[in-house]
Design a protein around this motif. Structure first.
Motif, PDB file in Angstrom:
ATOM      1  N   HIS A   1       9.252  -1.445  -6.224  1.00 11.91           N
ATOM      2  CA  HIS A   1      10.125  -2.592  -6.999  1.00 11.91           C
ATOM      3  C   HIS A   1      11.015  -3.114  -6.082  1.00 11.91           C
ATOM      4  O   HIS A   1      11.517  -4.098  -6.186  1.00 11.91           O
TER       5      HIS A   1
ATOM      6  N   ASP B   1       6.602   3.705  -7.357  1.00 16.80           N
ATOM      7  CA  ASP B   1       6.854   2.547  -8.009  1.00 16.80           C
ATOM      8  C   ASP B   1       8.428   1.996  -7.703  1.00 16.80           C
ATOM      9  O   ASP B   1       8.463   0.999  -7.761  1.00 16.80           O
ATOM     10  N   LEU B   2       9.562   2.949  -7.822  1.00 15.42           N
ATOM     11  CA  LEU B   2      10.759   2.356  -7.821  1.00 15.42           C
ATOM     12  C   LEU B   2      11.034   1.782  -6.598  1.00 15.42           C
ATOM     13  O   LEU B   2      11.604   0.859  -6.208  1.00 15.42           O
TER      14      LEU B   2
ATOM     15  N   HIS C   1      18.815  -0.625  -8.275  1.00 17.44           N
ATOM     16  CA  HIS C   1      17.576   0.383  -8.164  1.00 17.44           C
ATOM     17  C   HIS C   1      17.963   1.205  -6.844  1.00 17.44           C
ATOM     18  O   HIS C   1      17.319   2.185  -6.728  1.00 17.44           O
TER      19      HIS C   1
ATOM     20  N   LYS D   1       8.868  12.291 -10.396  1.00 19.88           N
ATOM     21  CA  LYS D   1       9.639  11.527 -11.397  1.00 19.88           C
ATOM     22  C   LYS D   1      10.747  12.404 -11.703  1.00 19.88           C
ATOM     23  O   LYS D   1      10.318  13.699 -12.212  1.00 19.88           O
TER      24      LYS D   1
ATOM     25  N   SER E   1      11.125   7.996 -16.552  1.00 21.25           N
ATOM     26  CA  SER E   1      11.605   7.480 -15.072  1.00 21.25           C
ATOM     27  C   SER E   1      10.276   6.736 -14.633  1.00 21.25           C
ATOM     28  O   SER E   1       9.183   7.009 -14.803  1.00 21.25           O
ATOM     29  N   MET E   2      10.632   5.642 -13.529  1.00 25.05           N
ATOM     30  CA  MET E   2       9.461   5.349 -12.819  1.00 25.05           C
ATOM     31  C   MET E   2       9.453   6.181 -11.786  1.00 25.05           C
ATOM     32  O   MET E   2      10.163   7.181 -11.330  1.00 25.05           O
ATOM     33  N   SER E   3       8.039   6.243 -11.032  1.00 21.35           N
ATOM     34  CA  SER E   3       7.972   7.269 -10.012  1.00 21.35           C
ATOM     35  C   SER E   3       8.840   6.782  -8.701  1.00 21.35           C
ATOM     36  O   SER E   3       9.144   5.543  -8.776  1.00 21.35           O
TER      37      SER E   3
END
Length: 164
Positions: free
Chosen positions: A47, A43-44, A137, A33, A38-40
């Motif tokens: 997503h 994970d980002l 994103h 991150k 923040s998202m890792s």
């Protein structure tokens, strides 16, 4: 050109761009991150990929309920994400190919149980909740990769890493 045709053209280009940047995500950095809030990286990346298939929900249903319909994406490697992205692209193309153009203006809701988060025409939901959300994103992901000193692929022309 109709709305459906324009989304099919956009999908073809944008899924390619998404594949290029997702392919750059190193498996050994999934937990990284840039900031505690923040998202890792993993994970980002998940997503971004899962948002792609939301178009199918928008086309075939009147809502998505986080408490009932949402299941977190089960992927643990970049290769998993690329396989899922190919699968989701086919699902979305199939749904778009049979979608009734007249239904783009019918309402779709994003909700959590009885709480309606947002309600808007399907055309707007696909544009704002799916497409623009993915692009946002992807830009965020490019910054993560840059901070990790990983080359960024060009998506709308060459990137600084493509230039020679």
């Amino acid at each position: 050109m109709g709305i459906t045709k324009s989304f099919l053209l956009e999908l073809a280009h944008e899924v390619n761009s998404t594949k290029k940047i997702i392919a750059c995500v190193p498996n050994d950095k999934w937990g990284w991150k840039p900031h505690v809030k923040s998202m890792s990286l993993g994970d980002l990346s998940k997503h971004i990929v899962e948002l792609t298939v939301w178009t199918e929900n928008i086309l075939t249903k009147d809502f998505l309920d986080f408490q009932v319909d949402y299941k977190p994406l089960q992927a643990v490697t970049t290769e998993d994400l690329l396989v899922l992205l190919d699968k989701y692209e086919k699902v979305v193309i199939s749904a778009l190919n049979v979608f009734d153009e007249e239904k783009w203006m019918s309402d779709w809701k994003l909700k959590s149980g009885d709480h309606i988060i947002v309600e808007m025409p399907k055309v707007a939901a696909n544009r704002f909740i799916v497409n623009n959300h993915i692009y946002h994103h992807r830009g965020q992901l490019s910054v993560y990769l840059r901070l990790l000193d990983i080359a960024i692929p060009g998506m709308y022309g060459p990137s600084a890493d493509d230039a020679k």
